[in-house]
Design an enzyme around this catalytic site. Structure first.
Site, mmCIF file in Angstrom:
data_model
loop_
_atom_site.group_PDB
_atom_site.id
_atom_site.type_symbol
_atom_site.label_atom_id
_atom_site.label_comp_id
_atom_site.label_asym_id
_atom_site.label_seq_id
_atom_site.Cartn_x
_atom_site.Cartn_y
_atom_site.Cartn_z
ATOM 1 N N GLY A 20 22.926 -2.998 26.915
ATOM 2 C CA GLY A 20 22.781 -1.645 26.365
ATOM 3 C C GLY A 20 23.407 -1.545 24.985
ATOM 4 O O GLY A 20 24.598 -1.805 24.816
ATOM 5 N N GLU A 184 19.368 23.822 22.386
ATOM 6 C CA GLU A 184 19.152 23.388 20.997
ATOM 7 C C GLU A 184 17.656 23.274 20.696
ATOM 8 O O GLU A 184 17.182 23.683 19.635
ATOM 9 C CB GLU A 184 19.875 22.050 20.756
ATOM 10 C CG GLU A 184 21.379 22.237 20.766
ATOM 11 C CD GLU A 184 22.189 20.947 20.682
ATOM 12 O OE1 GLU A 184 21.601 19.858 20.739
ATOM 13 O OE2 GLU A 184 23.425 21.053 20.549
ATOM 14 N N GLN A 330 31.108 10.901 22.891
ATOM 15 C CA GLN A 330 32.519 10.584 22.670
ATOM 16 C C GLN A 330 33.103 9.766 23.817
ATOM 17 O O GLN A 330 33.838 8.802 23.605
ATOM 18 C CB GLN A 330 33.325 11.892 22.555
ATOM 19 C CG GLN A 330 33.759 12.235 21.166
ATOM 20 C CD GLN A 330 34.367 11.061 20.425
ATOM 21 O OE1 GLN A 330 35.232 10.359 20.933
ATOM 22 N NE2 GLN A 330 33.883 10.820 19.226
HETATM 23 C C1 LIG Z 1 18.553 14.709 24.042
HETATM 24 C C2 LIG Z 1 20.015 14.379 24.194
HETATM 25 C C3 LIG Z 1 20.956 15.111 23.461
HETATM 26 C C4 LIG Z 1 22.307 14.806 23.561
HETATM 27 N N1 LIG Z 1 23.200 15.530 22.827
HETATM 28 C C5 LIG Z 1 24.494 15.190 22.836
HETATM 29 C C6 LIG Z 1 25.437 15.851 21.998
HETATM 30 O O1 LIG Z 1 25.079 16.768 21.262
HETATM 31 N N2 LIG Z 1 26.743 15.451 22.042
HETATM 32 C C7 LIG Z 1 27.148 14.428 22.855
HETATM 33 O O2 LIG Z 1 28.324 14.065 22.839
HETATM 34 N N3 LIG Z 1 26.309 13.797 23.681
HETATM 35 C C8 LIG Z 1 24.981 14.154 23.690
HETATM 36 N N4 LIG Z 1 24.109 13.496 24.511
HETATM 37 C C9 LIG Z 1 24.622 12.510 25.461
HETATM 38 C C10 LIG Z 1 24.888 11.186 24.769
HETATM 39 O O3 LIG Z 1 23.778 10.824 23.982
HETATM 40 C C11 LIG Z 1 25.174 10.167 25.855
HETATM 41 O O4 LIG Z 1 26.335 10.559 26.529
HETATM 42 C C12 LIG Z 1 25.345 8.769 25.266
HETATM 43 O O5 LIG Z 1 24.172 8.352 24.629
HETATM 44 C C13 LIG Z 1 25.735 7.785 26.352
HETATM 45 O O6 LIG Z 1 25.870 6.524 25.771
HETATM 46 P P1 LIG Z 1 25.556 5.200 26.613
HETATM 47 O O7 LIG Z 1 25.892 4.073 25.706
HETATM 48 O O8 LIG Z 1 26.180 5.280 27.936
HETATM 49 O O9 LIG Z 1 23.985 5.262 26.870
HETATM 50 P P2 LIG Z 1 22.787 5.284 25.840
HETATM 51 O O10 LIG Z 1 23.223 5.758 24.512
HETATM 52 O O11 LIG Z 1 21.702 6.033 26.519
HETATM 53 O O12 LIG Z 1 22.373 3.761 25.687
HETATM 54 C C14 LIG Z 1 21.893 3.009 26.771
HETATM 55 C C15 LIG Z 1 21.155 1.819 26.202
HETATM 56 O O13 LIG Z 1 20.888 0.921 27.262
HETATM 57 C C16 LIG Z 1 19.587 0.392 27.111
HETATM 58 N N5 LIG Z 1 19.126 -0.047 28.425
HETATM 59 C C17 LIG Z 1 18.993 0.699 29.546
HETATM 60 N N6 LIG Z 1 18.608 -0.058 30.565
HETATM 61 C C18 LIG Z 1 18.458 -1.325 30.086
HETATM 62 C C19 LIG Z 1 18.075 -2.552 30.665
HETATM 63 N N7 LIG Z 1 17.764 -2.671 31.957
HETATM 64 N N8 LIG Z 1 18.033 -3.650 29.870
HETATM 65 C C20 LIG Z 1 18.340 -3.571 28.550
HETATM 66 N N9 LIG Z 1 18.718 -2.421 27.968
HETATM 67 C C21 LIG Z 1 18.796 -1.323 28.719
HETATM 68 C C22 LIG Z 1 18.788 1.553 26.514
HETATM 69 O O14 LIG Z 1 17.641 1.081 25.837
HETATM 70 C C23 LIG Z 1 19.815 2.183 25.588
HETATM 71 O O15 LIG Z 1 19.750 1.672 24.275
HETATM 72 C C24 LIG Z 1 22.739 13.777 24.424
HETATM 73 C C25 LIG Z 1 21.793 13.055 25.174
HETATM 74 C C26 LIG Z 1 20.453 13.343 25.047
HETATM 75 C C27 LIG Z 1 19.441 12.553 25.838
#
Ligand SMILES: Cc1cc2nc3c(=O)[nH]c(=O)nc-3n(C[C@H](O)[C@H](O)[C@H](O)COP(=O)(O)OP(=O)(O)OC[C@H]3O[C@@H](n4cnc5c(N)ncnc54)[C@H](O)[C@@H]3O)c2cc1C
Length: 444
Positions: A20, A184, A330
């Site tokens: 990820g 939003e 965050q």
């Molecule tokens: C529309 C939207 C608006 C948001 N607005 C806010 C905001 O205003 N403020 C805030 O703080 N948070 C916001 N969030 C939440 C925030 O974006 C998430 O909390 C954050 O992205 C989580 O990070 P992460 O690294 O856990 O997951 P992600 O950022 O979702 O990254 C996960 C990654 O894993 C990859 N992946 C998944 N499964 C696999 C697999 N099997 N093999 C290879 N790769 C894989 C995906 O392609 C992706 O790139 C928002 C979320 C969304 C969807």
């Protein structure tokens, strides 16, 4: 001086696999910058998305490339990182390996000494996956582009139809779920209708659109204080968004939704209601919470699997006050950084770090132009100054300088002209358009 026994193989560098390249995965990789290890950063997409601004791509304010950056570009200066475009489809804890499906080259098996799972969440339809066909969620750049095409296409179809009911259906937009994303998106859609599209159609007035924000709970923005949520609701009302709280959506189909037994005809239904973890986390066979996220230990570790961690949205852990750490950017960044540093210490043979502690820097939500709300442990704010803080914080948080410069330029343009630069529909709008009829004119 240490002498190696003749013929002894050199010690193998430890291999760290990060699945990820979202907020958590990138933060983990960066925290391992000086680690004497080989890091393989795997993502099924070649880009990192700044998800908090996805709604602006869906409403034509920004173009996809302005809120995304190639993962390779983000990691290229870090020589111990190899980026791999692949979908991880298997995790084998016994043999400490993963299986990755690489486009074009098939399945590859990779060994790991440490595994960091940072695969985030996906939209959840609460057991009604059949809704997905008619009510797209907002998670990826293609989701945002599809939603943009749906919204802009609906106005085009409303303008060309002679059927009054169909015109109303095309100009009715239903958003299911009134968390920050729903709020939003609804506010931005309202401003698209009343400002950007003003005077651009000859047969319809986009300002007459109905934008309905449907929420099953008692109020919008449940994670914010009552007072702030009420202010946001008033603001949405002023923008022309109709809020329906305590209303359950029972059905979504090609004609619209059925909510609390009433049919609402709509050509554009958008799903901003729920999320579920990526299916990969199930393969860890670990304990999960009710939402399906992995219930990790105090060091973000998976119980019974040494060297395996889950960070970001896919994990469930409590903060100091016992409340669950929220699924926000965050938290994902802090968790990724924490695990990266923890592994770096272990590699140096240093004592383990203290358990993960979430530092809550507060939450924000923007409700159209000039208005945002902000809540931290000690502070609650709303209005223009808060909106300005929101602008600054989001600009600074974008992944690269070029994203910041481009977004800044677009916002400046949009703020003063009301125009949006990405009003593109890649293909002819569909959904509601009938088969073309060919009128034969006979020569007399
Ligand atoms: C529309 C939207 C608006 C948001 N607005 C806010 C905001 O205003 N403020 C805030 O703080 N948070 C916001 N969030 C939440 C925030 O974006 C998430 O909390 C954050 O992205 C989580 O990070 P992460 O690294 O856990 O997951 P992600 O950022 O979702 O990254 C996960 C990654 O894993 C990859 N992946 C998944 N499964 C696999 C697999 N099997 N093999 C290879 N790769 C894989 C995906 O392609 C992706 O790139 C928002 C979320 C969304 C969807």
């Amino acid at each position: 001086m240490t002498l190696l026994a003749a013929g002894a193989p050199p010690a193998r560098r430890k291999q760290i696999v990060i699945v990820g390249g979202g907020f958590a995965g990138i933060a983990a990789a960066r925290a391992l910058k000086r680690a004497d290890a080989d890091i393989i950063l795997i993502d099924r997409r070649n880009h990192h998305i700044f998800q908090p601004l996805l709604y602006q791509v869906a409403t034509a304010v920004l173009a996809p490339s302005e809120i995304a950056a190639p993962i390779r570009q983000l990691a290229y200066e870090q020589k111990n990182v190899t980026v791999m475009l692949a979908e991880v489809t298997g995790v084998y804890l016994n043999s400490r390996s993963i299986e990755a499906s690489c486009p074009g080259t098939g399945i590859r098996r990779l060994q790991f000494d440490y595994l960091i799972v940072a695969t985030g969440m996906r939209p959840s339809y609460f057991g009604h996956d059949e809704f997905a066909k008619y009510a797209p969620g907002l998670k990826t750049l293609s989701d945002a582009e599809n939603i943009r095409a749906k919204i802009l296409g609906a106005y085009e179809l409303a303008d060309t139809t002679d059927d009054d009911n169909e015109r109303v259906r095309q100009m009715t937009f239903v958003l299911v779920g009134a968390g920050p994303t729903g709020v939003e998106l609804a506010a931005s859609m309202a401003q698209l209708a009343t400002v950007t599209l003003r005077g651009q159609f000859r047969r319809i007035d986009p300002a007459e659109s109905s934008i309905l924000l449907v929420e099953g709970g008692k109020r919008i923005l449940p994670t914010f204080a009552d007072r702030l949520a009420a202010k946001a609701a008033r603001r949405l009302g002023k923008l022309g968004v109709k809020i329906l709280t305590g209303v359950k959506v029972e059905k979504v189909d090609a004609n619209g939704v059925v909510a609390d037994g009433t049919r609402i005809p709509s050509a554009t239904v958008l799903w901003t209601a729920g999320v579920a973890p990526s299916p990969l986390v199930k393969l860890l066979g670990a304990k999960t919470d009710r939402a399906g996220r992995v219930a990790v230990g105090p060091c973000m570790d998976v119980e019974g699997a040494s060297g395996v961690f889950v960070v970001g949205d896919a994990s469930s852990v409590a903060s100091d006050d016992g409340r669950p750490v929220p699924g926000v950017a965050q938290a994902a960044i802090q968790q990724g950084r924490y695990v990266g540093r923890l592994i770096a210490r272990q590699l140096k043979g240093r004592a383990p770090k203290r358990p993960f502690r979430y530092v809550d820097k507060g939450s924000m939500s923007v409700v159209g132009k000039n208005f945002a709300i902000l809540e931290t442990r000690h502070l609650r704010m709303s209005g223009f100054i808060t909106w300005f803080i929101w602008v600054f914080v989001h600009l600074m948080a974008l992944p690269q300088l070029q994203n910041r410069l481009r977004v800044q330029r677009q916002w400046f343009w949009s703020y003063f002209t009301g125009q949006r630069s990405s009003r593109l529909i890649p293909e002819a709008p569909s959904g509601g358009i009938r088969e073309p009829t060919v009128e034969r004119i006979s020569a007399s």
